[in-house]
Design a protein around this motif. Structure first.
Motif: not given
Length: 608
Positions: A159, A161-162, A186, A188, A192, A194
């Motif tokens: 996914r 988020k990984e 997702a 995000i 986040s 990320i």
């Protein structure tokens, strides 16, 4: 017969053409209507041969085969049993071999549309290979999916988020809602950890409508912007995101929206925290070629070869001519080597460039290709560069028709937009096509160009001459596509008001009868969706709120109407601030303004 199953993505999913992006060639696309289409409605539409057909959601490769045919009833047969998604083992990819690197930084590369479109995008493939060949990084691909509520990578099923960073390829404004939906589903956001980044022609021109959804934008060509970004991403690992963004902002071509705030007195965005006052688009002298071949793309199993970057002509409506400067051509030896690599994998070769016929050694390339057994696709040929030998090459490569783009119906109209081709060039190209054994001619026009008020008269007059010249030398099939003109940032027409929807629709309808009498098939893009494209192409940061509202409303045209309700026609006053003033992706504003004035003040003679 029932209504087709509703899909998860937002329409128009297949916005794969924009006449302001590529001046001399356009690939097929759907014009989505207000409602989903029933099979009976499509059948009735087929009998009446309408100008607009609202399509249900299905593969763009299927769509193009339908749109290139003569019978819209093919929609029904082509879509029966199609589930809209292919499993990885069905993709039949060959070429670049992906290998996992367990300890590497993971980059998600997202194309916010179907696999068939994403893998037809040469830039997307080049970026995928570039990241995977960088030490310490591994890249996985994401596309729109119907069966999964949340996007999963094609390579491992991870996914979003990984991943350490999520990168979007944004070539078309009408893909923006898909991108927003993918991020929202997702879970995000810019809050986040990320890192969220985007690049591509659409945001290189004007990233502001998407500014609230991304941490940064890489402006320009990825071969120049990605390597330093990846290095900075690794070096800043473990630091607070705010510190990382400040570091990224010092990179060439890297725009970090959080470091620019609205300055009421200046009526423009101003940098904070030592961010640069302007961000320059980056370019290089590299050229790309296909990385992966698959039968499940727009041009199945075709090896794409980039022949040039930029454009030598500077048409005043054209985004590509403005944000891909300077014009750079690949050498003949390099082209030969790339084509030979392609022919070792497939018989299909596609030559890509804003105007392939502008290559300095196009004659040498033509002679080389005539000695090879192949099926050939050429993205663009200017009418004034057509030669008997070039027509012979098209036939040799299996093509049956010639496509040219006059854009305007009159000589005056083409000179005002600085198209650089005359009526004599167009008619001569048609004659050469017929004499060389081709059976069809297709022409592209734009509607609503600044200063043009007689398009419904001018286009049929030119087509009448084209049909007469073509039939005299053996051409049997004639067709034309008309597209609403959409003003784009960094072009001389960036200040102009777009034509009203009702006027565009009236013009398209008025073309139907005279073109039918000539035996010319007519297709047109939806003026309603063209207006949506304009909002996204010239929007400011507040457009992010509109996008969020549209996504929450389902993404169809009705959601756009509601979100834009009461919005008056837009134009920008020369000399006043523009939403993209801090983005230096095209020629200087003074040059653009001079070109705009030349178009308005043209009094005859050479192109203004």
């Amino acid at each position: 017969m029932g209504r087709p199953e509703k899909r998860a993505e937002f329409r128009p999913v297949f916005a794969v053409k924009s006449p302001q992006i590529c001046p001399d060639t356009v690939t097929g696309a759907a014009s989505a209507g207000d409602d989903d289409t029933t099979e009976s409605a499509v059948s009735k539409a087929a009998e009446k041969m309408p100008l607009f057909i609202p399509f249900p959601f299905f593969s763009a490769s299927i769509l193009n085969s339908i749109m290139d045919g003569s019978n819209p009833k093919a929609v029904i047969a082509a879509t029966k049993g199609y589930n809209g998604r292919m499993e990885k083992e069905q993709l039949q990819e060959r070429g670049f071999k992906w290998r996992d690197k367990p300890s590497a930084r993971r980059i998600a590369l997202v194309f916010p549309n179907r696999y068939s479109l994403g893998m037809s995008n040469l830039g997307f493939q080049v970026i995928y290979k570039l990241i995977n060949e960088t030490d310490g990084f591994v890249c996985e691909r994401f596309f729109l999916s119907e069966k999964n509520a949340k996007a999963l990578s094609l390579e491992t099923g991870r996914r979003l988020k990984e991943f350490d960073a999520v990168a979007f390829s944004l070539s078309f404004e009408l893909d923006y809602p898909n991108a927003v939906r993918i991020l929202l589903e997702a879970g995000i956001s810019r809050e986040s950890d990320i890192v969220l980044l985007a690049g591509g022609p659409a945001v290189t021109a004007n990233p502001e409508p998407m500014a609230d959804f991304f941490d940064l934008f890489l402006l320009g060509e990825a071969e120049k912007t990605l390597p330093p970004f990846l290095e900075a991403l690794e070096e800043s690992r473990g630091r607070p995101k705010k510190e990382r963004l400040k570091k990224f902002s010092s990179l060439p071509g890297c725009y970090v929206p959080a470091l620019y705030e609205w300055a009421p007195a200046a009526e423009r965005l101003a940098p904070i925290d030592e961010a640069p006052p302007a961000i320059e688009r980056q370019w290089c002298r590299d050229f790309g070629e296909s990385v992966i071949l698959t039968p499940n793309t727009e041009f199945a199993d075709t090896f794409l070869v980039e022949t040039s970057r930029g454009c030598a002509h500077g048409c005043r409506f054209c985004l590509a001519g403005s944000i891909t400067r300077p014009f750079r051509c690949r050498s003949l030896d390099s082209l030969k080597e790339s084509i030979e690599r392609g022919l070792s994998l497939t018989e299909k070769i596609g030559l890509l460039g804003a105007a392939v016929s502008d290559l300095p050694d196009i004659d040498g390339l033509t002679e080389f290709l005539l000695t090879r057994s192949l099926r050939l696709y050429i993205s663009s040929i200017r009418a004034d560069k057509v030669t008997p030998r070039l027509i012979q090459l098209l036939r040799h490569g299996g093509l049956k028709s010639l496509t040219i783009a006059p854009e305007a119906g009159s000589e005056e109209g083409r000179r005002r937009i600085k198209k650089g081709i005359g009526e004599a060039d167009i008619l001569r190209a048609v004659e050469l096509a017929g004499e060389g054994g081709l059976s069809g001619v297709k022409l592209y026009f734009m509607l609503g160009l600044p200063g043009r008020e007689k398009e419904s008269e001018e286009i049929p007059l030119l087509l009448e001459k084209v049909v007469k010249a073509g039939r005299a030398c053996g051409i049997r099939h004639f067709s034309t596509d008309v597209h609403p003109f959409v003003p784009k940032a960094h072009t001389p027409f960036q200040w102009e008001e777009m034509e009203e929807i009702s006027k565009l629709e009236k013009t398209i309808l008025s073309l139907g009868k005279p073109l039918a009498k000539l035996g010319v098939k007519l297709r047109g893009d939806s003026p309603k969706w063209a207006h949506v494209q304009e909002v996204l192409a010239r929007g400011d940061r507040s457009t992010s709120n509109v996008l969020r509202s549209v996504v929450e409303g389902g993404g169809a045209l009705g959601a756009w109407r509601k979100a834009l309700e009461g919005m008056p026609p837009r134009f920008f006053e020369p000399g006043k601030p523009l939403p993209w003033d801090h983005i230096k992706s095209g020629p200087p504003p003074a040059f653009l303004l001079e070109e705009r004035l030349k178009a308005k003040d043209w009094k005859g003679g050479a192109d203004g």
